[in-house]
Scaffold this motif. Sequence first.
Motif, short mmCIF file in Angstrom:
data_model
loop_
_atom_site.label_atom_id
_atom_site.label_comp_id
_atom_site.label_asym_id
_atom_site.label_seq_id
_atom_site.Cartn_x
_atom_site.Cartn_y
_atom_site.Cartn_z
N ALA A 76 8.23 -32.35 -32.98
CA ALA A 76 8.36 -32.77 -34.39
C ALA A 76 9.61 -32.22 -35.07
O ALA A 76 9.63 -32.01 -36.27
CB ALA A 76 7.12 -32.37 -35.20
N ARG A 77 10.67 -31.96 -34.32
CA ARG A 77 11.92 -31.53 -34.94
C ARG A 77 13.10 -32.03 -34.12
O ARG A 77 12.99 -32.31 -32.93
CB ARG A 77 11.97 -30.01 -35.07
CG ARG A 77 11.88 -29.26 -33.75
CD ARG A 77 12.11 -27.79 -33.94
NE ARG A 77 11.90 -27.04 -32.74
CZ ARG A 77 12.38 -25.83 -32.54
NH1 ARG A 77 13.07 -25.23 -33.49
NH2 ARG A 77 12.14 -25.18 -31.41
N ALA A 78 14.24 -32.12 -34.81
CA ALA A 78 15.45 -32.59 -34.15
C ALA A 78 16.03 -31.48 -33.28
O ALA A 78 16.09 -30.32 -33.70
CB ALA A 78 16.48 -33.02 -35.19
N ILE A 79 16.44 -31.84 -32.06
CA ILE A 79 17.09 -30.89 -31.18
C ILE A 79 18.27 -31.59 -30.52
O ILE A 79 18.39 -32.81 -30.54
CB ILE A 79 16.15 -30.34 -30.09
CG1 ILE A 79 15.72 -31.42 -29.10
CG2 ILE A 79 14.92 -29.69 -30.71
CD1 ILE A 79 14.98 -30.87 -27.91
N GLY A 80 19.17 -30.79 -29.93
CA GLY A 80 20.32 -31.34 -29.25
C GLY A 80 20.02 -31.65 -27.79
O GLY A 80 19.26 -30.92 -27.14
N ALA A 81 20.59 -32.72 -27.29
CA ALA A 81 20.49 -33.06 -25.87
C ALA A 81 21.91 -33.25 -25.35
O ALA A 81 22.66 -34.11 -25.84
CB ALA A 81 19.67 -34.33 -25.67
N VAL A 82 22.30 -32.41 -24.39
CA VAL A 82 23.60 -32.52 -23.75
C VAL A 82 23.38 -33.23 -22.41
O VAL A 82 22.49 -32.84 -21.64
CB VAL A 82 24.25 -31.14 -23.53
CG1 VAL A 82 25.66 -31.30 -23.00
CG2 VAL A 82 24.26 -30.35 -24.83
N PHE A 102 28.88 -31.39 -11.65
CA PHE A 102 27.98 -31.93 -12.67
C PHE A 102 28.84 -32.41 -13.85
O PHE A 102 29.41 -31.61 -14.59
CB PHE A 102 26.98 -30.87 -13.13
CG PHE A 102 26.11 -30.34 -12.02
CD1 PHE A 102 24.94 -31.00 -11.67
CD2 PHE A 102 26.48 -29.20 -11.32
CE1 PHE A 102 24.15 -30.52 -10.63
CE2 PHE A 102 25.70 -28.71 -10.29
CZ PHE A 102 24.53 -29.37 -9.94
N THR A 103 28.94 -33.72 -14.02
CA THR A 103 29.87 -34.30 -14.98
C THR A 103 29.26 -34.39 -16.37
O THR A 103 28.18 -34.98 -16.55
CB THR A 103 30.29 -35.72 -14.53
OG1 THR A 103 30.82 -35.64 -13.21
CG2 THR A 103 31.33 -36.30 -15.46
N LEU A 104 29.93 -33.81 -17.34
CA LEU A 104 29.52 -33.95 -18.74
C LEU A 104 29.85 -35.37 -19.20
O LEU A 104 30.98 -35.83 -19.05
CB LEU A 104 30.27 -32.93 -19.61
CG LEU A 104 30.10 -33.05 -21.13
CD1 LEU A 104 28.67 -32.71 -21.54
CD2 LEU A 104 31.10 -32.13 -21.84
N VAL A 105 28.84 -36.07 -19.77
CA VAL A 105 29.09 -37.45 -20.21
C VAL A 105 28.88 -37.64 -21.71
O VAL A 105 29.24 -38.68 -22.26
CB VAL A 105 28.22 -38.47 -19.43
CG1 VAL A 105 28.62 -38.50 -17.98
CG2 VAL A 105 26.74 -38.15 -19.58
N GLY A 106 28.30 -36.65 -22.39
CA GLY A 106 28.13 -36.79 -23.84
C GLY A 106 26.93 -36.02 -24.36
O GLY A 106 26.41 -35.11 -23.72
N GLY A 107 26.48 -36.43 -25.55
CA GLY A 107 25.33 -35.75 -26.17
C GLY A 107 24.67 -36.67 -27.18
O GLY A 107 25.19 -37.73 -27.53
N ARG A 108 23.52 -36.23 -27.66
CA ARG A 108 22.80 -37.02 -28.67
C ARG A 108 21.80 -36.10 -29.38
O ARG A 108 21.51 -34.98 -28.94
CB ARG A 108 22.04 -38.19 -28.03
CG ARG A 108 20.84 -37.79 -27.21
CD ARG A 108 20.06 -38.97 -26.68
NE ARG A 108 18.85 -38.48 -26.01
CZ ARG A 108 18.84 -37.94 -24.81
NH1 ARG A 108 19.96 -37.84 -24.12
NH2 ARG A 108 17.72 -37.50 -24.28
N LEU A 109 21.26 -36.61 -30.48
CA LEU A 109 20.13 -35.97 -31.14
C LEU A 109 18.84 -36.56 -30.58
O LEU A 109 18.76 -37.76 -30.32
CB LEU A 109 20.17 -36.21 -32.65
CG LEU A 109 21.23 -35.46 -33.45
CD1 LEU A 109 21.09 -35.81 -34.93
CD2 LEU A 109 21.13 -33.96 -33.25
N ASP A 110 17.84 -35.72 -30.40
CA ASP A 110 16.54 -36.20 -29.95
C ASP A 110 15.48 -35.45 -30.74
O ASP A 110 15.79 -34.60 -31.58
CB ASP A 110 16.36 -36.00 -28.45
CG ASP A 110 15.59 -37.15 -27.81
OD1 ASP A 110 14.51 -37.50 -28.36
OD2 ASP A 110 16.05 -37.70 -26.80
N TYR A 111 14.21 -35.78 -30.47
CA TYR A 111 13.11 -35.19 -31.23
C TYR A 111 12.04 -34.69 -30.27
O TYR A 111 11.49 -35.44 -29.47
CB TYR A 111 12.51 -36.23 -32.20
CG TYR A 111 13.51 -36.67 -33.24
CD1 TYR A 111 13.59 -36.03 -34.47
CD2 TYR A 111 14.40 -37.71 -32.98
CE1 TYR A 111 14.52 -36.41 -35.42
CE2 TYR A 111 15.34 -38.10 -33.92
CZ TYR A 111 15.39 -37.45 -35.15
OH TYR A 111 16.32 -37.82 -36.08
#
Length: 255
Positions: free
Chosen positions: A177-183, A165-174
């Motif tokens: 109604a709140r910001a959470i992390g997405a890996v 399972f290859t890690l390719v990055g991350g981002r902020l998402d919602y």
Amino acid sequence: MTCDEAKILLHALLDNELDAGHAREVEAHIASCPACAAEFAAQRDMQRVLADADLRYTAPASLRARIEASLPQPQRQRPTRRSVLRGFAMGSAVSALAASGVVAVVLRQDDQQRILSEVVSAHLRSLQAGHLIDVVSTDQHTVKPWFNGKLDVAPPVIDLTAQGFTLVGGRLDYVDARAIGAVVYKRRQHVINLFVAQTASTEHRPPKTQTMQGFNCRRWGERGLNFWAISDLGADELAEFVDKFEAAMKANVEG
């Protein structure tokens, strides 16, 4: 953001249906694109014209009277002793369920389904061109620090490339109604979004798989964090991903 992507979201921006992150993206595109800015202005003018126009039609009272006269009239019945007792019994049963916490469980399940629906929507948004990754890296020591300062608690980022399972990055998402992390991981051509949110509960919740809109989602809770892994992978492969992630996370904590 491309013009095609922006045009899809213009109506949602007008109706205040976008989350803060996507609203900023569309507004930034409009500011730099005369064609989309003109389209947005035309849609806004149309919205204003429709809002000002008197388009409401009030049906005459005679029509209401004719409709009501054509409907079968309900027959009133006096309550019997049996129906009164049945009502008391039903009320007692509902009270007992509430006291036992069953009603609260049902409410929590409804809330979980709502959040699952938002997770699926966030996954779908991420699959649009240019939305999948904010920080591009296969190095966990680059992705994890990127979240620092953007969230109260940075999500755990684990390199599972050796496990397939290859890690390719991350981002902020919602979500909710709140910001959470997405890996973000990939298995062959399949995207896996691992959403991570802080929670007040520190209890362990074992992984559970649900399916919605053709996607498999495996959710669990651990050490004050809620996890949702979602992908179009088969349920078995997604469960394998979660098992390897949990094992690696546990090894990191114990190490």
